[in-house]
Every structure is written in C-alpha cells, then in structure tokens.
Design a protein around this motif. Structure first.
Motif, short mmCIF file in Angstrom:
data_model
loop_
_atom_site.label_atom_id
_atom_site.label_comp_id
_atom_site.label_asym_id
_atom_site.label_seq_id
_atom_site.Cartn_x
_atom_site.Cartn_y
_atom_site.Cartn_z
N LEU A 280 32.20 28.63 41.45
CA LEU A 280 33.02 29.37 42.41
C LEU A 280 33.60 28.42 43.44
CD1 LEU A 280 30.48 32.28 43.08
CD2 LEU A 280 32.50 32.39 41.63
N ALA A 281 34.74 28.78 44.00
CA ALA A 281 35.38 27.97 45.05
C ALA A 281 34.49 27.95 46.30
CB ALA A 281 36.75 28.52 45.38
N TYR A 282 33.79 29.06 46.54
CA TYR A 282 32.85 29.14 47.65
C TYR A 282 31.75 30.11 47.24
CZ TYR A 282 35.84 33.19 48.36
OH TYR A 282 36.56 34.33 48.17
N GLU A 283 30.60 29.98 47.87
CA GLU A 283 29.47 30.82 47.49
C GLU A 283 29.73 32.30 47.79
OE1 GLU A 283 25.58 29.83 48.86
OE2 GLU A 283 25.50 27.99 47.68
N ILE A 284 29.30 33.15 46.87
CA ILE A 284 29.35 34.60 47.05
C ILE A 284 27.92 35.08 46.85
CG2 ILE A 284 30.28 36.79 46.23
CD1 ILE A 284 32.64 35.23 45.02
N ASP A 285 27.39 35.81 47.82
CA ASP A 285 26.00 36.32 47.71
C ASP A 285 25.03 35.18 47.36
OD1 ASP A 285 27.20 38.82 48.06
OD2 ASP A 285 27.32 39.17 45.90
N LYS A 286 25.20 34.03 48.01
CA LYS A 286 24.33 32.87 47.79
C LYS A 286 24.38 32.32 46.35
CE LYS A 286 21.00 33.80 51.49
NZ LYS A 286 21.61 35.03 52.02
N LYS A 287 25.42 32.67 45.62
CA LYS A 287 25.56 32.14 44.26
C LYS A 287 26.76 31.21 44.21
CE LYS A 287 23.50 36.15 41.99
NZ LYS A 287 23.11 36.79 43.25
N SER A 288 26.60 30.12 43.47
CA SER A 288 27.70 29.14 43.41
C SER A 288 28.46 29.22 42.09
CB SER A 288 27.15 27.73 43.61
OG SER A 288 26.19 27.45 42.60
N GLU A 289 27.99 30.11 41.18
CA GLU A 289 28.68 30.30 39.90
C GLU A 289 28.90 31.78 39.65
OE1 GLU A 289 27.40 26.82 36.82
OE2 GLU A 289 26.11 28.57 36.91
N GLY A 290 29.82 32.07 38.77
CA GLY A 290 30.04 33.45 38.36
C GLY A 290 30.61 33.46 36.96
N ILE A 291 30.53 34.61 36.30
CA ILE A 291 31.14 34.75 34.97
C ILE A 291 32.50 35.40 35.17
CG2 ILE A 291 30.95 35.82 32.70
CD1 ILE A 291 27.86 35.71 33.12
N TYR A 292 33.54 34.67 34.80
CA TYR A 292 34.91 35.14 35.01
C TYR A 292 35.43 35.86 33.78
CZ TYR A 292 35.76 32.32 39.23
OH TYR A 292 35.74 31.81 40.50
N ALA A 293 36.16 36.94 34.03
CA ALA A 293 36.85 37.63 32.95
C ALA A 293 38.19 38.11 33.49
CB ALA A 293 36.03 38.80 32.44
N VAL A 294 39.22 38.03 32.65
CA VAL A 294 40.55 38.51 33.03
C VAL A 294 40.96 39.57 32.01
CG1 VAL A 294 42.97 37.90 33.38
CG2 VAL A 294 41.18 36.32 34.08
N VAL A 295 41.35 40.73 32.53
CA VAL A 295 41.74 41.84 31.66
C VAL A 295 43.18 42.22 31.97
CG1 VAL A 295 41.22 44.21 30.95
CG2 VAL A 295 39.36 42.72 31.72
N ASN A 296 44.01 42.27 30.94
CA ASN A 296 45.38 42.76 31.10
C ASN A 296 45.42 44.16 30.53
OD1 ASN A 296 45.65 39.60 30.33
ND2 ASN A 296 47.03 40.20 31.94
N PHE A 297 45.92 45.09 31.32
CA PHE A 297 45.97 46.46 30.86
C PHE A 297 47.18 47.19 31.40
CE2 PHE A 297 43.58 46.44 34.79
CZ PHE A 297 43.99 47.58 35.47
N THR A 298 47.48 48.32 30.79
CA THR A 298 48.59 49.16 31.20
C THR A 298 48.00 50.50 31.59
OG1 THR A 298 49.97 48.03 29.59
CG2 THR A 298 50.82 50.10 30.47
N ALA A 299 48.31 50.97 32.79
CA ALA A 299 47.69 52.20 33.28
C ALA A 299 48.48 52.77 34.45
CB ALA A 299 46.25 51.92 33.72
N THR A 300 48.08 53.97 34.87
CA THR A 300 48.66 54.56 36.08
C THR A 300 47.97 53.93 37.28
OG1 THR A 300 46.99 56.29 36.17
CG2 THR A 300 48.99 56.78 34.91
N SER A 301 48.60 54.02 38.45
CA SER A 301 47.97 53.42 39.63
C SER A 301 46.70 54.17 40.01
CB SER A 301 48.95 53.32 40.79
OG SER A 301 49.38 54.60 41.16
N ASP A 302 46.64 55.48 39.72
CA ASP A 302 45.43 56.26 40.03
C ASP A 302 44.22 55.76 39.25
OD1 ASP A 302 46.83 57.77 41.78
OD2 ASP A 302 46.89 59.60 40.55
N SER A 303 44.39 55.58 37.93
CA SER A 303 43.24 55.14 37.15
C SER A 303 42.89 53.69 37.47
CB SER A 303 43.44 55.35 35.64
OG SER A 303 44.65 54.83 35.20
#
Length: 126
Positions: free
Chosen positions: A51-74
């Motif tokens: 991670l660029a900076y710690e989040i919740d005292k963690k220095s790593e995270g598992i990244y995922a990127v999702v591309n989707f098509t949806a309404t703004s409500d959902s």
C-alpha cells in the motif's frame, strides 16, 4: 428506463484472507449489480500489493479492479455493502469516462513535464 453507465471499481481487501477466495468474495457483492440487470464486464485481480500508506495498521492489501455496467442506484448500493464488510479496506468507484479522463490527464501532465525538461537546457545555451 434508468440509464446505465460503465464503472470501474477498485477494491483493496484485507491481506490476511486467502487470495483464492477473492473471486467468490467479490461475486457475493457483485450480485447487487447483476440482480438489478447490470453486467460485470471484467474482473482483474492484481493480488497482494504494497500500500502507498498503511490502512488499519496494514502495509499490504489484495487489489482487485472490476469493470461493470450498471445503474447509479445499484452502484451506490454496491459501494455501501462493500463499505460495511470488514474484509474490505478501501473502495473507489469511478465512472469509466472519469477513469479514462484521469489516466489521460495524468499522461498529459507527464508529457508536459518531459517537454519542459527537454526545453530547459536549450534555453540555457542561448
């Protein structure tokens, strides 16, 4: 007829979860989109990254990127549900056109910087 848009979601998950469970974990959340008639266009799991900076005292995270098509409500509902889950450290949802514009703007900035650098020594000689 409600309008659908293309979105890009970036999720950072707790690094302590088993990476093999990430697709199933994401699927649970993405049901919000598909149940509402949206579509999941692409899921790209980058895996464990620093991670660029710690989040919740963690220095790593598992990244995922999702591309989707949806309404703004959902999309808002998806974001809300992700925010309630303790395995999810961060989320960022962008409209696809915003994501593309950000990438383009960043590229333009880099090119302008390079052009200025290239022009600087020429001026010094004159």
């Amino acid at each position: 007829m409600t309008h659908t848009h293309q979105y890009e979601l970036m999720v950072i998950l707790n690094p302590e979860i088993d990476e093999r469970t990430v697709p199933a974990n994401l699927d649970k959340f993405l049901k919000v989109i598909t149940t509402d008639g949206g579509s999941i266009d692409n899921i790209d799991i980058w895996g464990r990254r620093r991670l660029a900076y710690e989040i919740d005292k963690k220095s790593e995270g598992i990244y995922a990127v999702v591309n989707f098509t949806a309404t703004s409500d959902s999309t808002q509902e998806l974001d809300r549900q992700l925010g309630l889950n303790e395995q999810v450290m961060r989320t960022k949802v962008l409209r696809a056109e915003e994501a593309i514009a950000q990438v383009a703007a960043e590229k333009e900035r880099q090119e302008a910087k390079a052009a200025r650098k290239a022009a600087a020594p020429a001026k010094a000689k004159a």
